[in-house]
Structures are given as C-alpha cells and as structure tokens.
Write a protein that holds these residues in place. Structure first.
Motif, PDB file in Angstrom:
ATOM      1  N   ASN A 122      43.424  29.353  32.566  1.00  0.00           N
ATOM      2  CA  ASN A 122      43.873  27.975  32.377  1.00  0.00           C
ATOM      3  C   ASN A 122      44.023  27.621  30.903  1.00  0.00           C
ATOM      4  O   ASN A 122      44.917  26.859  30.531  1.00  0.00           O
ATOM      5  N   GLU A 156      56.210  22.485  32.689  1.00  0.00           N
ATOM      6  CA  GLU A 156      54.886  22.566  33.318  1.00  0.00           C
ATOM      7  C   GLU A 156      54.599  23.948  33.898  1.00  0.00           C
ATOM      8  O   GLU A 156      53.573  24.150  34.543  1.00  0.00           O
ATOM      9  N   GLY A 210      47.422  28.915  29.912  1.00  0.00           N
ATOM     10  CA  GLY A 210      48.510  28.073  30.386  1.00  0.00           C
ATOM     11  C   GLY A 210      48.677  26.806  29.573  1.00  0.00           C
ATOM     12  O   GLY A 210      49.793  26.416  29.222  1.00  0.00           O
ATOM     13  N   VAL A 211      47.569  26.154  29.255  1.00  0.00           N
ATOM     14  CA  VAL A 211      47.619  24.916  28.473  1.00  0.00           C
ATOM     15  C   VAL A 211      48.132  25.195  27.059  1.00  0.00           C
ATOM     16  O   VAL A 211      48.979  24.462  26.532  1.00  0.00           O
ATOM     17  N   SER A 229      53.839  27.035  32.642  1.00  0.00           N
ATOM     18  CA  SER A 229      52.731  27.868  32.172  1.00  0.00           C
ATOM     19  C   SER A 229      51.412  27.429  32.782  1.00  0.00           C
ATOM     20  O   SER A 229      50.664  28.230  33.346  1.00  0.00           O
ATOM     21  N   ARG A 230      51.111  26.138  32.683  1.00  0.00           N
ATOM     22  CA  ARG A 230      49.815  25.693  33.193  1.00  0.00           C
ATOM     23  C   ARG A 230      49.782  25.664  34.720  1.00  0.00           C
ATOM     24  O   ARG A 230      48.713  25.843  35.311  1.00  0.00           O
ATOM     25  N   SER A 271      49.346  29.312  35.687  1.00  0.00           N
ATOM     26  CA  SER A 271      48.002  29.716  35.268  1.00  0.00           C
ATOM     27  C   SER A 271      46.933  29.130  36.183  1.00  0.00           C
ATOM     28  O   SER A 271      45.973  29.811  36.546  1.00  0.00           O
ATOM     29  N   ASP A 308      51.994  25.982  27.154  1.00  0.00           N
ATOM     30  CA  ASP A 308      52.817  24.784  27.322  1.00  0.00           C
ATOM     31  C   ASP A 308      52.783  23.904  26.075  1.00  0.00           C
ATOM     32  O   ASP A 308      53.782  23.287  25.703  1.00  0.00           O
TER      33      ASP A 308
END
Length: 433
Positions: free
Chosen positions: A284, A130, A287-288, A132-133, A136, A291
């Motif tokens: 964001n 979790e 990040g999504v 990265s998100r 971010s 991941d």
C-alpha cells in the motif's frame, strides 16, 4: 454521501485476494503437518505443494479471455464457488496421493481465473489517477491473508486437526461469493450500440467512463503484438521473479523454521506473520507513493514504475542473500520480512504496468504475465524440494544454513536480473489501443 461504487469494487477485490491466500497458506501449513506426521519426504512434499500451480498455470490466459468475453464479475463468482466446493469436500490425507493431486490441481485451475478477472474489473472501474493505490490495495489482500493464515492456522491445526483448515477455507469462500453477488455489478459500458451517457450521471459513473478502458467484447485481441511486445516481456520477467521468491518463501519457510532453526510454527507466536504483514504495509505504501509521484507530476509514469520496481527488487535480493546467514528466529524473520516487504513495494512498478501499457486488455496481459508467475511456482516450489532432498542424499545436514543458501540465493539473483530487464524495456505509456 453515497459510497462510490468503484470503492466498493476495490474493497471486495481486496477481500477476494485475502481469502485466496488464506487458502494457499492454510493448505501449506495443514499439509506439512499431516505429511510430516507420516514421514513424507521433501521431494514428495514439494510435488504435492506444486500441484496447485500446475492447475493455476492452465487457466491464466483462458481466465483473461473469459473475463474479456463474459465479464470479470461473473468469472470471479464462478471460480470462487468452484474452489470453495473442492475445499469443503476433499479430505486432506497424505496417504491418498491421487485425490490430493487432483484436488490441488482443480483448486489451482479455479483460482487461476481470479487475478485476470480482477484486473479486468479494476481496469473497467478505476480511473488512471487511482490505479496504483487501487491495485496495490487489492493485491495487498494476498499478504494480509497470508499473515492471517500464518497466525491462526497453526493453532487451529494443533487443536482441531488439518482437516479443520479446509472447512474454514470453504466457509470463507462461500461467504465472499454471497457478498460479491449482492454488492458487485458490471460497470457502465460505453462501447455498446445505442447506449449513451445519461444527461444526469453520477460522478463515479463519469470517472469510470472517462478512463476509456472498457474494450468491446467483440474487439479482436492483438495476441501477436502482446506476445512480441518488449514492455510486456518486462512485466512477464518480473512477475516470474516476484512469484518465484514469494512461493518459495510461502511454501518452504515453515520447513526452514522447523528443520533449519528447530522451531515449530506454534512456538513462534505472532512473529511468523510479520513477513506477510510487512508485504501488506509496503504494497500500500508503494501504491500511494506511485500515485503521488504521478499525479503531482514529480516523475513520469515510466520513471515512477522503474524507480519503485528497482528499489523493491534490489533490496529484496540483498535481504534474501542475508537470510541464511542468521541462525536465530528473529534474524530470519527480519530478513524474510524485509525481502517480502520490498518485493511488495516493487508491485507498484511491474504489477500496475499492465494497465499502463494495455488498459483495454489488462486482463489478457495479466493472464499472460501471471502464467509466467505461476510457472515460477511450479519451478520454484518443486525445485526447492529436490534441492533439499539432494542435499539430504549427499549427507548434508538440513539444519545447516549452508544447505539452504542455494534455496535463497536463486531468487535473489533473479531479483537483480529482472530489475535490470524492467529498467531497460518497460514503459508507462499506452502500447495497445
């Protein structure tokens, strides 16, 4: 269902970065109006605007050390209380140069502890899948804060005066401090003697402990290995470039709009917040996507970081080069929005990489990296003021796009250079145990 504690922590750190950047943008707007009203020259404006970063650079590495030793939660609370008090007590008067210099210096010192502490907190609470998100989302608060500041503060300054900005910032800082004190907590620690994981533990606690990222506070920090690590230097170089471009645009876009385009911030409506709102969205998205690529095993962690970092920085570079070619507000806003948006996308590369290479010392590595980023603020903001003042002394027209080309081309070239460095030297593997 009970809301997982780690989500509460991420949400609060998101609000934290939001408030911090409301403060930074707010000061730039309020001071620019107050300074222009009495005819302060561009070099002196650049000096005052850059004083924050002189203080900020002093506390980056101490911030990482303090977060490691006494806990990121406490460091965040103390730093917020300090800068909020300064904002509430210090007048924003361009004629009182000494007070302005000292206040911005101390606000910078106080806020310098924040991001190393945040990375320490997130490394303790957030499991690897979790990261990265979570990072971010937290850092996207900076851009939403900048967007909110650009949207609301020009009207506030016009109607209530520059000092009203400081009052609003102080109130926001105090409110966040109270919320953080009430709802945050230190993570379960697995390194303390005579402490074991309970037989019946919450899923959130198990995940936090399973990450294995909480280093004992007595562990010796591997300073020499950190300083001479090429993957760390890849992060450092990209952090410098990211903040050079961000701080130059954040501090000098209001001046470019007014001098280069002959348009005041009050007249621009909501369009002036678009570049920072774009950063919020793209941060964001990055990040999504990161991941997703990692958890679905589409790409390795290393390749994911390099891909997003390269796309973000290269696209941003071309947008910066195109920016002075537009003589209309819509074209300028579009280019700055694309540039800052893709810079934010690139944070899913270099900015999360602290936790990849050194999860147990993320705050320390962040402190080293953010020191470089802060130096970029000192260099970039001050250098831009001197470039413009030098152009003015050479009888060049500050309303001409040619005069501003150097301002925007320097960060563009840095973006291309740093993306190459990251491609060559970065890694998504753990370097420091």
């Amino acid at each position: 269902m009970k809301f997982p504690k780690r989500y509460v922590i991420v949400l609060l750190t998101f609000i934290c970065t939001n408030v911090c950047y409301i403060e930074r943008v707010g000061f730039s707007i309020a001071y620019t109006v107050a300074a222009d009203a009495i005819g302060v020259n561009q070099a002196n404006k650049g000096m005052i605007l850059s004083m924050f970063y002189y203080g900020y650079v002093l506390s980056q590495i101490p911030g990482g050390w303090a977060a490691q030793r006494i806990g990121g939660r406490r460091v965040l609370l103390l730093s917020f209380i300090l800068w909020s008090l300064i904002c509430g007590l210090i007048p924003i008067d361009p004629n009182r140069i000494t007070i302005l210099v000292l206040s911005r210096l101390f606000v910078g010192v106080a806020q310098g502890f924040i991001f190393p502490a945040i990375h320490t907190v997130l490394a303790q609470w957030v499991p690897p899948q979790e990261r990265s998100r979570s990072v971010s989302l937290t850092t996207s608060g900076m851009y939403l804060g900048a967007a909110c500041g650009m949207l609301f503060f020009p009207s506030l300054v016009k109607n209530m005066g520059p000092q009203s900005v400081f009052f609003v910032e102080a109130v926001l800082g105090v409110v966040w401090s109270v919320i953080w004190l009430k709802f945050s907590s230190d993570p379960p620690r697995i390194d303390l003697p005579k402490v074991s994981i309970p037989k019946v533990a919450s899923r959130d606690t198990i995940k936090a402990q399973a990450g294995g990222v909480v280093a004992p506070r007595t562990v010796k920090i591997p300073w020499q290995r950190i300083i001479f690590s090429l993957p760390v230097w890849a992060i450092v170089v990209n952090n410098f470039t990211f903040h050079y471009a961000l701080y130059v645009l954040m501090n000098w876009l209001p001046t470019y709009f007014e001098l280069g385009l002959g348009l005041s911030l009050q007249d621009m409506g909501s369009s002036k917040m678009l570049p920072y709102f774009n950063m919020f969205i793209f941060s964001n998205i990055g990040g999504v996507v990161a991941d997703h690529l990692i958890t679905r095993r589409i790409l390795s962690v290393t390749k994911t970081r390099k891909l997003l970092n390269t796309i973000g920085f290269v696209v941003s570079a071309f947008a910066l080069m195109a920016l002075p070619l537009f003589s209309t507000p819509s074209g300028t806003v579009m280019c700055s929005a694309i540039s800052l948006g893709f810079l934010a996308l690139g944070r899913a590369g270099f900015a999360v990489n602290h936790m990849d290479v050194a999860p147990k010392f993320a705050g320390i590595v962040m402190g080293v990296s953010n020191t470089a980023g802060t130096l970029a603020g000192i260099v970039g903001v001050g250098l831009t003021g001197n470039i413009l003042e030098g152009a003015k002394a050479s009888y060049k027209d500050l309303t001409s796009s040619e005069t501003w080309k150097t301002v925007f081309f320097v960060p563009a070239y840095l973006c291309i250079f740093s993306s190459v460095i990251f491609l060559i030297f970065s890694t998504g593997e753990k370097v420091f145990e």
